[in-house]
Design a protein around this motif. Sequence first.
Motif, short mmCIF file in Angstrom:
data_model
loop_
_atom_site.label_atom_id
_atom_site.label_comp_id
_atom_site.label_asym_id
_atom_site.label_seq_id
_atom_site.Cartn_x
_atom_site.Cartn_y
_atom_site.Cartn_z
N PHE A 197 0.83 -1.20 0.00
CA PHE A 197 0.00 0.00 0.00
C PHE A 197 0.86 1.25 0.00
N GLN A 198 1.93 1.26 0.78
CA GLN A 198 2.82 2.42 0.79
C GLN A 198 3.43 2.65 -0.59
N GLU A 199 3.74 1.55 -1.28
CA GLU A 199 4.30 1.68 -2.63
C GLU A 199 3.28 2.28 -3.60
N LEU A 200 2.03 1.80 -3.53
CA LEU A 200 0.98 2.34 -4.41
C LEU A 200 0.64 3.78 -4.03
N ASP A 201 0.66 4.07 -2.75
CA ASP A 201 0.31 5.41 -2.29
C ASP A 201 1.33 6.45 -2.74
N SER A 202 2.58 6.03 -2.90
CA SER A 202 3.63 6.97 -3.31
C SER A 202 3.62 7.26 -4.81
N GLN A 203 2.90 6.45 -5.59
CA GLN A 203 2.85 6.66 -7.04
C GLN A 203 1.82 7.72 -7.40
N ALA A 204 1.99 8.31 -8.57
CA ALA A 204 1.13 9.41 -8.98
C ALA A 204 -0.26 8.95 -9.38
N GLY A 205 -0.36 7.86 -10.10
CA GLY A 205 -1.66 7.39 -10.54
C GLY A 205 -2.02 7.92 -11.91
N ASP A 206 -3.07 7.32 -12.49
CA ASP A 206 -3.54 7.72 -13.82
C ASP A 206 -4.38 8.98 -13.70
N PRO A 207 -4.03 10.05 -14.38
CA PRO A 207 -4.82 11.30 -14.27
C PRO A 207 -6.28 11.12 -14.65
N LYS A 208 -6.56 10.18 -15.54
CA LYS A 208 -7.96 9.95 -15.93
C LYS A 208 -8.81 9.54 -14.74
N ASP A 228 -9.06 12.44 -11.69
CA ASP A 228 -10.05 13.50 -11.86
C ASP A 228 -11.45 13.01 -11.48
N VAL A 229 -11.78 11.79 -11.87
CA VAL A 229 -13.10 11.25 -11.54
C VAL A 229 -13.24 11.03 -10.04
N ILE A 230 -12.18 10.53 -9.41
CA ILE A 230 -12.22 10.27 -7.96
C ILE A 230 -12.42 11.57 -7.20
N GLU A 231 -11.71 12.63 -7.60
CA GLU A 231 -11.82 13.91 -6.90
C GLU A 231 -13.23 14.48 -6.99
N LYS A 232 -13.89 14.27 -8.11
CA LYS A 232 -15.25 14.78 -8.26
C LYS A 232 -16.24 14.03 -7.38
N ASP A 233 -15.90 12.81 -7.00
CA ASP A 233 -16.83 11.99 -6.21
C ASP A 233 -16.59 12.09 -4.71
N LEU A 234 -15.50 12.70 -4.29
CA LEU A 234 -15.16 12.68 -2.87
C LEU A 234 -16.21 13.36 -2.01
N HIS A 235 -16.69 14.51 -2.42
CA HIS A 235 -17.61 15.27 -1.59
C HIS A 235 -19.02 14.66 -1.57
N ARG A 236 -19.27 13.67 -2.42
CA ARG A 236 -20.59 13.03 -2.46
C ARG A 236 -20.72 11.87 -1.48
N ARG A 287 -6.71 8.48 -1.23
CA ARG A 287 -5.55 7.58 -1.25
C ARG A 287 -5.97 6.13 -1.50
N VAL A 288 -7.03 5.69 -0.83
CA VAL A 288 -7.48 4.30 -0.97
C VAL A 288 -7.97 4.02 -2.38
N LEU A 289 -8.80 4.92 -2.92
CA LEU A 289 -9.35 4.71 -4.26
C LEU A 289 -8.26 4.81 -5.33
N LYS A 290 -7.33 5.74 -5.15
CA LYS A 290 -6.23 5.84 -6.11
C LYS A 290 -5.35 4.60 -6.08
#
Length: 508
Positions: A129-140, A143-151, A172-175
């Motif tokens: 998990f620490q390894e995945l958490d340190s990576q940037a992730g797919d921008p696609k 963006d979708v995850i950030e839009k869903d956080l407040h819901r 972090r978990v969803l990314k």
Amino acid sequence: MAKIENGRKSVDTRSIRTISSSHIDDESSLGSDSEINGFTSDRQTDKYGFIGGAQQYSEESAQDVPTEVLRQREVKWLDMLSHWDKWMVKRHNKVRLRCQKGIPPALRGRAWLYLSGGKVKREQNQGKFQELDSQAGDPKWLDVIEKDLHRQFPFHEMFVSRGGHGQQDLFRVLKAYTLYRPEEGYCQAQAPIAAVLLMHMPAEDAFWGLVQICEKYLPGYYSPGLEAIQLDGEILFALLRRVSPIAYRHLEKHKIDPILYMTEWFMCAFSRTLPWASVLRVWDMFLCDGVKIIFRVGLVLLKSMLGTREKLKACQGLYETMELLRAIDARYMQEGFLVREILELPVTAREVEREHHSQVKRWKKIRGELNFKSPPRMHGARFIMLAEPPRRQDLQQNPTIVVEASQPTPQLKKSKEEKSKKKKSVKKKQPIEEIPNPYPLLSDPPPPPKEPPAPPPVSSEMPQIPQQTLIDSPQQEHPPPTDLSLAKESPLQQSTQSLSSTEQDTYL
């Protein structure tokens, strides 16, 4: 500029990825996320963390457990968690019964992690998990995850703040999951699942809990095309025919496809449908017994809302029926009623699996091969554990607070060394000598009775021989022991001789 959302002001609308560490430190010094977002202390928060009564029917539907009963259940669960593998293999029915009664709130997060197999998964993938958490992730996906956080539960104190601690952990978990399973990516229904887990455990544990739910409990639900959820919709409809024929005929008459009303139920595991007290009880049983609990909840709601002709008079068409299923009567969602109906409904995992095979055949006949072949579904915690047997160290409970023991002082070290030397010297001074027992065993044939000889005089320097031993011990060819041999005997042999004489007393 402040923005009005859900009737309340939000003071922080910046992206999570652009929040600086200093800003986070400043916010954390203010207090909880509810205070950051403008919710002051005059706002009432219920025992589940929801602000201002956002979770309707929670107080009315919840069942209060007496404190004494709750403490007893906590002790039992602590014992189970300490010997988890033995309980799951040998006494799984007892574990199921305790999950049906409700897991104590203080241990719910830990119990969910053990039931789902997330604890074993985490221990076998240390640092993943620490390894995945340190990576940037797919921008696609970001963006979708950030839009869903407040819901996700916007009126819960953990997720009420834009960019607060809860939303950061959820991001972090969803990314991390999109990096862990890039072929699946992100599905919006994963966010409430991860949020419920985060309410009860840290981010790393919530990640592995999400992995187990997506891969073992609900495989294929969040894959492209949503074929698995469509199959389960047909399974639910087929089971409804046996559970409530009236409701089945009504839905079939108006051609109401199951995907219209059960998608959110199943994909979110009823976390966005039921009162929170009922959600927790359903999840306790779901993580223990698998997806059959989700099917039972759906069948109970359909039967309760559409199970009689009187109830069908209010919904004569598709629109009225859908409105009725979107606004389920509160009395059917209460914790006591719902749990009782779930346990009484005769739907087993074998029936679900049998219907699954028939629906797959029907799918292939009508639509062709499945585009996404999901792994086989595990029906509960016991099947997950048997499929991947854990090691003993994987089930050990790691302490959350570690206190380093102070180093012993030199004087204490010297005292310990002196004690060990004394023990060694004592052992050397008293070597164990093997001396033959001068008295016969009880198994030997008793000699003819003779008059016992007079006892020898006792000196003050030598140990005194018990009178009863000299009288009751039978005389054979061996001469009586001398005082010197008795002096050399070990205490263990003397106690054996006195025990044998006592046994002879009982037989004589």
